[in-house]
Design a protein around this motif. Structure first.
Motif, short mmCIF file in Angstrom:
data_model
loop_
_atom_site.label_atom_id
_atom_site.label_comp_id
_atom_site.label_asym_id
_atom_site.label_seq_id
_atom_site.Cartn_x
_atom_site.Cartn_y
_atom_site.Cartn_z
N GLY A 161 0.78 -1.24 0.00
CA GLY A 161 0.00 0.00 0.00
C GLY A 161 0.81 1.28 0.00
N GLY A 162 2.02 1.24 -0.51
CA GLY A 162 2.85 2.43 -0.55
C GLY A 162 3.60 2.72 0.74
N TYR A 163 3.70 1.72 1.61
CA TYR A 163 4.40 1.88 2.89
C TYR A 163 5.85 2.28 2.61
CZ TYR A 163 4.88 0.71 7.89
OH TYR A 163 5.05 0.75 9.26
N THR A 164 6.30 3.37 3.26
CA THR A 164 7.61 3.95 2.96
C THR A 164 8.41 4.12 4.24
OG1 THR A 164 6.60 5.18 1.12
CG2 THR A 164 8.78 5.90 1.87
N GLN A 165 9.55 3.45 4.34
CA GLN A 165 10.36 3.56 5.54
C GLN A 165 11.19 4.84 5.55
OE1 GLN A 165 11.04 -0.55 7.76
NE2 GLN A 165 12.70 -0.05 6.38
N ALA A 166 11.32 5.40 6.76
CA ALA A 166 12.16 6.57 6.98
C ALA A 166 13.46 6.13 7.64
CB ALA A 166 11.44 7.58 7.88
N TYR A 167 14.54 6.81 7.28
CA TYR A 167 15.86 6.44 7.78
C TYR A 167 16.58 7.65 8.37
CZ TYR A 167 15.20 2.19 5.05
OH TYR A 167 14.70 1.01 4.55
N SER A 168 17.38 7.38 9.37
CA SER A 168 18.28 8.38 9.96
C SER A 168 19.65 7.73 10.05
CB SER A 168 17.79 8.79 11.35
OG SER A 168 18.73 9.65 11.98
N GLY A 169 20.62 8.31 9.36
CA GLY A 169 21.95 7.72 9.36
C GLY A 169 21.97 6.31 8.81
N GLY A 170 21.07 6.02 7.87
CA GLY A 170 21.02 4.70 7.27
C GLY A 170 20.26 3.67 8.07
N LYS A 171 19.72 4.04 9.24
CA LYS A 171 18.97 3.12 10.09
C LYS A 171 17.47 3.42 10.01
CE LYS A 171 22.71 1.27 12.00
NZ LYS A 171 23.09 -0.16 11.84
N GLN B 113 -0.65 -11.11 9.32
CA GLN B 113 0.75 -11.28 8.95
C GLN B 113 1.10 -10.29 7.86
OE1 GLN B 113 1.98 -15.34 8.43
NE2 GLN B 113 3.77 -14.79 7.20
N VAL B 114 2.27 -9.67 7.97
CA VAL B 114 2.74 -8.71 6.98
C VAL B 114 3.94 -9.35 6.26
CG1 VAL B 114 3.48 -6.34 6.56
CG2 VAL B 114 1.99 -6.86 8.52
N GLY B 115 3.64 -10.17 5.28
CA GLY B 115 4.69 -10.87 4.55
C GLY B 115 5.63 -11.59 5.49
N GLU B 116 6.93 -11.48 5.20
CA GLU B 116 7.94 -12.10 6.05
C GLU B 116 8.43 -11.15 7.14
OE1 GLU B 116 11.06 -13.37 3.48
OE2 GLU B 116 9.90 -15.02 2.62
N PHE B 117 7.84 -9.95 7.20
CA PHE B 117 8.34 -8.93 8.12
C PHE B 117 7.90 -9.18 9.56
CE2 PHE B 117 8.09 -6.89 3.93
CZ PHE B 117 9.42 -6.55 3.78
N PHE C 273 -3.20 2.15 19.72
CA PHE C 273 -1.80 1.74 19.63
C PHE C 273 -1.71 0.49 18.77
CE2 PHE C 273 -3.63 -0.56 23.12
CZ PHE C 273 -3.02 -1.80 23.11
N GLY C 274 -0.51 0.11 18.40
CA GLY C 274 -0.29 -1.10 17.63
C GLY C 274 0.51 -2.12 18.41
N VAL C 275 0.49 -3.34 17.95
CA VAL C 275 1.31 -4.42 18.53
C VAL C 275 2.04 -5.08 17.37
CG1 VAL C 275 1.29 -6.58 19.81
CG2 VAL C 275 -0.33 -4.77 20.41
N TRP C 276 3.31 -5.37 17.57
CA TRP C 276 4.15 -5.94 16.51
C TRP C 276 4.87 -7.18 17.00
CZ3 TRP C 276 4.40 -5.83 11.51
CH2 TRP C 276 5.55 -6.26 10.84
N GLN C 277 4.68 -8.28 16.27
CA GLN C 277 5.42 -9.52 16.50
C GLN C 277 6.46 -9.62 15.40
OE1 GLN C 277 3.02 -13.08 16.73
NE2 GLN C 277 4.76 -14.41 16.24
N ALA C 278 7.71 -9.44 15.76
CA ALA C 278 8.78 -9.30 14.76
C ALA C 278 9.14 -10.62 14.11
CB ALA C 278 10.02 -8.69 15.41
#
Length: 266
Positions: free
Chosen positions: A42-52, A100-104, A118-123
């Motif tokens: 859905g156009g999810y776009t990660q933000a980075y700081s110093g490559g992280k 489930q969000v793919g393999e993420f 709030f959200g909950v994330w199982q890595a």
């Protein structure tokens, strides 16, 4: 980097009708750069700081209200299905069932009994923040609520939190700990908050200079809601972006005042 302990803030994202405008704003204010939009998500776009990786921005999902934007904080869980059960058992509402969000990894969205979302994330492959506690990265978060007794019963019921209380006659503030680590705050909303503002989770991002970040945010069409203010934890301010998402900026290198007295409230 291993997955975070249960209940630890591990990720933050927000949806924006004007994704490019949001990228431009946060790029200027927080110094973020951005990866390619994941169209299959859905156009999810990660933000980075110093490559992280430090956060993500996305356009609204089909059918989602695109008139308001808000930051969502995700808390780590080893089992989102089990956490969904605990949310319901303690009077909360599951807004988005575990998926489930793919393999993420796997996620859910929930609302506590006092109204904060709030959200909950199982890595799995995506373990969360690539860094934290630095300029450009997640620094802290607080649940703002008008029903503190509900929040203080709910969150420690769902997650393995120890509850501490700050002794201060001027604020009603508790701290949720995982072991000895403070991971989340809870602040009672006073009459100073307009009634139309619902309970929410306020996410703090680190900046090298709070006043400069506020100036840049307002210059770019954002608004100053509170501060800047000095504290023993850093100089901070509550702001809002041009699309209505509230967040806070904090310069953790500039501290002033004595640390508050913190007592056990479990």
């Amino acid at each position: 980097m291993a997955a975070q302990p249960e209940g630890t803030p591990c990720w933050a994202d927000a949806t924006f009708a004007d994704l490019e405008g949001a990228k431009s704003f946060y790029g200027d204010v927080l110094g973020w750069t951005f990866g390619e939009s994941a169209e299959e998500y859905g156009g999810y776009t990660q933000a980075y700081s110093g490559g992280k990786a430090v956060a993500a921005l996305a356009p609204p999902m089909p059918g989602q209200d695109d008139t308001s934007s808000a930051w969502c904080l995700y808390l780590a869980s080893p089992d989102v299905a089990a956490t969904a059960g605990k949310v319901r058992d303690h009077g909360g509402e599951v807004l988005l069932e575990p998926m489930q969000v793919g393999e993420f990894g796997s996620m859910l969205l929930a609302r506590d009994p006092s109204g904060a979302v709030f959200g909950v994330w199982q890595a799995n492959r995506h373990e969360g923040f690539g860094k934290r506690g630095e300029p450009g990265a997640y620094a802290w978060a607080e649940v703002f609520t008008r029903a503190p007794e509900k929040a203080d019963a709910f969150f420690p019921g769902v997650f393995p939190y120890r509850v501490k209380r700050i002794e201060d006659e001027h604020v009603d503030f508790t701290i949720y700990q995982v072991g000895e680590d403070a991971v989340l705050g809870r602040m009672k909303m006073t009459e100073e908050f307009p009634p139309e503002i619902p309970p929410y989770v306020n996410v703090y991002f680190g900046v090298p200079d709070c006043d400069a970040a506020v100036a840049k945010a307002t210059e770019r069409g954002g608004r100053l809601n509170f501060g800047p203010m000095d504290s023993p934890f850093g100089r901070f301010a509550a702001v809002g972006d041009p699309q209505g998402a509230a967040f806070a900026v904090i310069d953790m290198s500039t501290t002033k005042g004595e640390m508050p007295t913190i007592v056990d409230a479990s």
